[in-house]
Design an enzyme around this catalytic site. Structure first.
Site, PDB file in Angstrom:
ATOM      1  N   SER A 182      -4.496 -31.562  38.204  1.00 47.33           N
ATOM      2  CA  SER A 182      -5.710 -32.055  37.546  1.00 47.33           C
ATOM      3  C   SER A 182      -6.090 -31.170  36.369  1.00 47.33           C
ATOM      4  CB  SER A 182      -6.876 -32.092  38.532  1.00 47.33           C
ATOM      5  OG  SER A 182      -6.535 -32.823  39.681  1.00 47.33           O
TER       6      SER A 182
HETATM    7  N1  SAH Z   1      -5.020 -30.544  43.901  1.00 49.34           N
HETATM    8  C1  SAH Z   1      -3.825 -30.775  43.115  1.00 49.34           C
HETATM    9  C2  SAH Z   1      -3.910 -32.096  42.376  1.00 49.34           C
HETATM   10  C3  SAH Z   1      -2.926 -32.994  42.943  1.00 49.34           C
HETATM   11  S1  SAH Z   1      -2.913 -34.667  42.452  1.00 49.34           S
HETATM   12  C4  SAH Z   1      -3.541 -29.616  42.184  1.00 49.34           C
HETATM   13  O1  SAH Z   1      -4.361 -28.702  42.077  1.00 49.34           O
HETATM   14  O2  SAH Z   1      -2.471 -29.624  41.559  1.00 49.34           O
HETATM   15  C5  SAH Z   1      -3.184 -35.418  44.024  1.00 49.34           C
HETATM   16  C6  SAH Z   1      -2.175 -35.120  45.110  1.00 49.34           C
HETATM   17  O3  SAH Z   1      -2.600 -35.847  46.259  1.00 49.34           O
HETATM   18  C7  SAH Z   1      -0.748 -35.581  44.825  1.00 49.34           C
HETATM   19  O4  SAH Z   1       0.116 -34.492  44.962  1.00 49.34           O
HETATM   20  C8  SAH Z   1      -0.489 -36.641  45.898  1.00 49.34           C
HETATM   21  O5  SAH Z   1       0.841 -36.672  46.360  1.00 49.34           O
HETATM   22  C9  SAH Z   1      -1.457 -36.217  46.988  1.00 49.34           C
HETATM   23  N2  SAH Z   1      -1.843 -37.243  47.948  1.00 49.34           N
HETATM   24  C10 SAH Z   1      -2.100 -38.559  47.737  1.00 49.34           C
HETATM   25  N3  SAH Z   1      -2.435 -39.167  48.892  1.00 49.34           N
HETATM   26  C11 SAH Z   1      -2.385 -38.205  49.871  1.00 49.34           C
HETATM   27  C12 SAH Z   1      -2.632 -38.200  51.281  1.00 49.34           C
HETATM   28  N4  SAH Z   1      -2.980 -39.297  51.951  1.00 49.34           N
HETATM   29  N5  SAH Z   1      -2.495 -37.042  51.943  1.00 49.34           N
HETATM   30  C13 SAH Z   1      -2.134 -35.902  51.300  1.00 49.34           C
HETATM   31  N6  SAH Z   1      -1.878 -35.838  49.976  1.00 49.34           N
HETATM   32  C14 SAH Z   1      -2.009 -36.979  49.269  1.00 49.34           C
END
Ligand code: SAH
Length: 220
Positions: A65
């Site tokens: 993000s």
């Molecule tokens: N917090 C992260 C941002 C990641 S984007 C950072 O700092 O880089 C969102 C993430 O959520 C993605 O990696 C995606 O694979 C994950 N995601 C989506 N649905 C999910 C679920 N049900 N359980 C766990 N992770 C999930």
């Protein structure tokens, strides 16, 4: 300090100045952004992009993000639940989890994509961060570790996942973007006994939260 490191250090301080201009004022949050080297969460080839105020691909169709988004969500959490045990859903690059760790929370994080989970876990151990990772569907929370003082969902949800809500401690709060595929409204849900209080903030665009209490995983 090597030239390259000095330059990244300066860019990190500039990123924090940009966050201030955008209205992030919480000193603890700004200090955590100064402390965590965001470029370590990027591939070597993309290190120069690490301090732009932008989201960036981390592989598997997912993104790290934008710094402003991470700071906005973190400030919402810190101002309501300043310490304790926090569950992050959506580990991705691991950056948000590292920010929460720098703030002194005890951090648990769940990622559904194995490759991302594995990469983040290795990075945390290389950096000596005490962050507990799990690979699975985060919409179901982490029952064995519940309750949590804070829950931060870093993917866009169609609605608040009920099982996750049930894992929130008394006086705990959940920060979660809720909406459709295109945009989601940042929402804070606070628990006081049986009562839930909802606060609504601005809209963002996240990758979808995919899972049993999220979007349908046959589509993504
Ligand atoms: N917090 C992260 C941002 C990641 S984007 C950072 O700092 O880089 C969102 C993430 O959520 C993605 O990696 C995606 O694979 C994950 N995601 C989506 N649905 C999910 C679920 N049900 N359980 C766990 N992770 C999930």
């Amino acid at each position: 300090m090597k030239e390259a490191e000095k330059r990244l250090d300066l860019r990190r301080r500039e990123m924090v100045e940009t966050l201030k201009l955008y209205g992030i004022t919480n000193r603890r949050v700004l200090d955590a952004f100064l402390e965590v080297p965001r470029h370590l969460f990027f591939d070597d080839s993309a290190v120069d992009c690490a301090y732009n105020d932008a989201a960036y691909p981390v592989g598997y169709g997912q993104t790290i993000s934008q710094p402003y988004t991470v700071a906005f969500m973190t400030a919402l959490l810190v101002e309501r639940c300043p310490y304790g045990k926090v569950l992050e859903i959506g580990t991705g690059s691991g950056y948000q989890a590292a920010i929460l760790d720098a703030l002194g929370y005890s951090v648990f994080t769940v990622e559904r994509i194995f490759g991302l989970y594995e990469r983040a876990e290795k990075l945390f151990s290389r950096l000596g961060l005490n962050i507990t990772c799990h690979c699975g569907d985060g919409t179901l929370g982490w029952m064995d570790e519940a309750p949590f003082d804070g829950i931060v969902v870093t993917a866009g949800a169609p609605k608040e996942p009920e099982l996750l809500m049930s894992q929130l401690a008394e006086n705990g709060c959940m920060v979660i973007p809720i909406g459709d595929y295109v945009s989601q409204q940042m929402t804070v849900i606070g628990r006081k006994g049986e009562d839930l209080k909802r606060e609504l903030f601005q809209y963002f665009t996240f990758v979808p939260l995919v899972g049993r209490e999220g979007w349908d995983d046959t589509v993504f």
